[in-house]
Design an enzyme around this catalytic site. Structure first.
Site, short mmCIF file in Angstrom:
data_model
loop_
_atom_site.label_atom_id
_atom_site.label_comp_id
_atom_site.label_asym_id
_atom_site.label_seq_id
_atom_site.Cartn_x
_atom_site.Cartn_y
_atom_site.Cartn_z
N HIS A 92 -5.21 1.09 -10.20
CA HIS A 92 -5.90 0.83 -11.48
C HIS A 92 -5.59 1.90 -12.53
O HIS A 92 -6.20 1.88 -13.60
CB HIS A 92 -7.41 0.68 -11.29
CG HIS A 92 -7.79 -0.29 -10.22
ND1 HIS A 92 -7.29 -1.57 -10.18
CD2 HIS A 92 -8.61 -0.16 -9.14
CE1 HIS A 92 -7.78 -2.19 -9.12
NE2 HIS A 92 -8.57 -1.36 -8.46
N ASP B 98 0.85 -1.19 0.00
CA ASP B 98 0.00 0.00 0.00
C ASP B 98 0.88 1.24 0.00
O ASP B 98 2.04 1.20 0.44
CB ASP B 98 -0.92 0.01 1.22
CG ASP B 98 -2.17 0.85 0.99
OD1 ASP B 98 -3.17 0.30 0.52
OD2 ASP B 98 -2.11 2.07 1.28
N GLN C 238 3.39 1.96 -6.10
CA GLN C 238 3.44 1.03 -7.22
C GLN C 238 3.85 1.69 -8.53
O GLN C 238 4.12 1.00 -9.50
CB GLN C 238 2.10 0.30 -7.40
CG GLN C 238 1.00 1.11 -8.05
CD GLN C 238 -0.19 0.25 -8.47
OE1 GLN C 238 -1.28 0.48 -8.02
NE2 GLN C 238 0.02 -0.75 -9.31
#
Length: 391
Positions: free
Chosen positions: A270, A226, A245
């Site tokens: 996403h 996270d 990420q």
């Protein structure tokens, strides 16, 4: 009770092994540390108590000449409490050999041996026999709760998703059926899983899917990634990591320390760019035979997430990435042949299975030979594969 998480991983890895292999781990770690780890796992797996009357159940674990006794206080609507030492009014005493209890928790389904424990039900006469029916019923119910934590869990993922509050089933998504099919072969293995995106909104900590995976993969080591520090979720077999990420260097450093992984799941931002960055950084750290999973591919068609408006997703979207992987799988057949060494995805992607909004990329050795380069129309006609031309 402090749990040695490295020891938990070792127990999970050896739980399907031989008696001497498990006994060696117990001897080297010490019975106290092993029992602490096993009790922590039991508490995680236990069903919610249903008995209305509080019940004390004692568990004694032995190894060689050592023994460790733990008492559980179980009652409906309250967390199970662990009490060490002598506790009066124990309604049930059970005993395990440490090796057998490790196998019950971390062995394969159906591997547990019958008769591997001792049992004393209501070892003392109740002071008030008028209470015996209620005591008997509550003791039975509490025993069921405790033993639900001492077995290999076999609940389906849909049920686990609802139980832990994950959105992978019966919400915006219907993913767990696909996960069941794809993950069945890994379920009894000591898998190492990384999920990008721990979740949690409006101040909530998240971690619902991580707990679901921990219950489903009873021997697995579960890692969550996270952007924010959620290490307070850490427990036996579950580790919360912090990284961005979209930072490939951070992802590689994380994988070097905690990988390689059998399964990676991208349920993160996403954003299409982030999905591609994460895949390029982490796919090399998926073990052969493992899976890289990408969720929520609908953002490929959302411009605000870097997607393409319209019916055809562009090459820099998640769907575009998957289209490219299909080409990579077939690099042997491409004309003219590439003339350069194959890329990692050309040589190691062996399957791409796509369902609505979720894809599974399988890693292996893409070593099948393609059609020989010299095969021209004349050769195909000779084989009868295509009809001859009129000329």
């Amino acid at each position: 009770m402090t749990v040695d998480r490295a020891l938990v991983g070792l127990l999970a890895a050896r739980g399907a092994g031989s008696d001497p292999e498990i006994a060696t781990v117990v001897k080297e770690a010490g019975l106290t540390a092993v029992v602490d780890a096993l009790v922590d796992e039991i508490l995680f797996r236990c069903d919610a108590p249903v008995n209305p009357v509080p019940v004390h159940l004692a568990m004694t674990v032995t190894h060689g000449g050592e023994r460790r006794r733990v008492v559980f206080r179980i009652v409906r609507d309250e967390p199970i409490v662990v009490l060490d030492g002598d506790v009066p009014s124990v309604q049930r005493e059970v005993g395990f050999h440490a090796v057998d209890l490790v196998r019950r928790l971390y062995g394969r389904a159906g591997q547990r041996r019958l008769g591997d424990f001792t049992d004393a039900f209501l070892p003392e006469r109740p002071a008030d026999l008028a209470q015996l029916p209620a005591i008997l019923t509550s003791t039975n119910q509490a025993s069921g709760t405790l033993f639900s934590g001492c077995t290999v869990p076999r609940d389906d993922l849909g049920k686990l998703s609802v139980a832990y509050g994950s959105d992978k089933w019966a919400s915006f998504h219907w993913y767990t059926g696909h996960y069941e099919e794809e993950f069945a072969r890994y379920r009894d293995r000591p898998v190492r899983l990384l999920e990008i995106g721990i979740g949690g909104f409006d101040g909530e900590l998240g971690g619902a899917s991580l707990k679901m995976w921990k219950k489903y993969f009873h021997r697995g080591l579960i890692h969550g990634l996270d952007l924010f520090d959620k290490s307070s979720l850490d427990q036996g077999r579950l580790t919360a990591l912090t990284a961005d990420q979209s930072d490939p260097a951070a992802l590689v450093a994380l994988a070097e320390e905690h990988g390689p992984f059998d399964i990676v799941i991208d349920d993160g931002s996403h954003e299409n760019e982030h999905v591609r960055i994460s895949f390029d950084a982490l796919f090399p750290y998926v073990r052969p035979g493992g899976l890289y999973v990408i969720e929520d591919m609908q953002t490929s068609y959302l411009p605000r997430c870097g997607g393409t408006a319209g019916p055809v997703a562009g090459p820099r979207t998640t769907v575009g990435l998957l289209k490219r992987l299909l080409d990579d799988i077939h690099h042997h057949e491409q004309q003219p042949p590439a003339g350069e060494p194959p890329t990692i995805t050309q040589s190691q992607v062996v399957g791409v299975r796509v369902y609505r909004n979720i894809a599974f990329v399988e890693k292996g050795v893409n070593g099948e030979n393609g059609i020989p380069g010299w095969m021209d129309d004349e050769a195909w006609i000779a084989l009868g594969a295509i009809p001859p031309t009129d000329n």
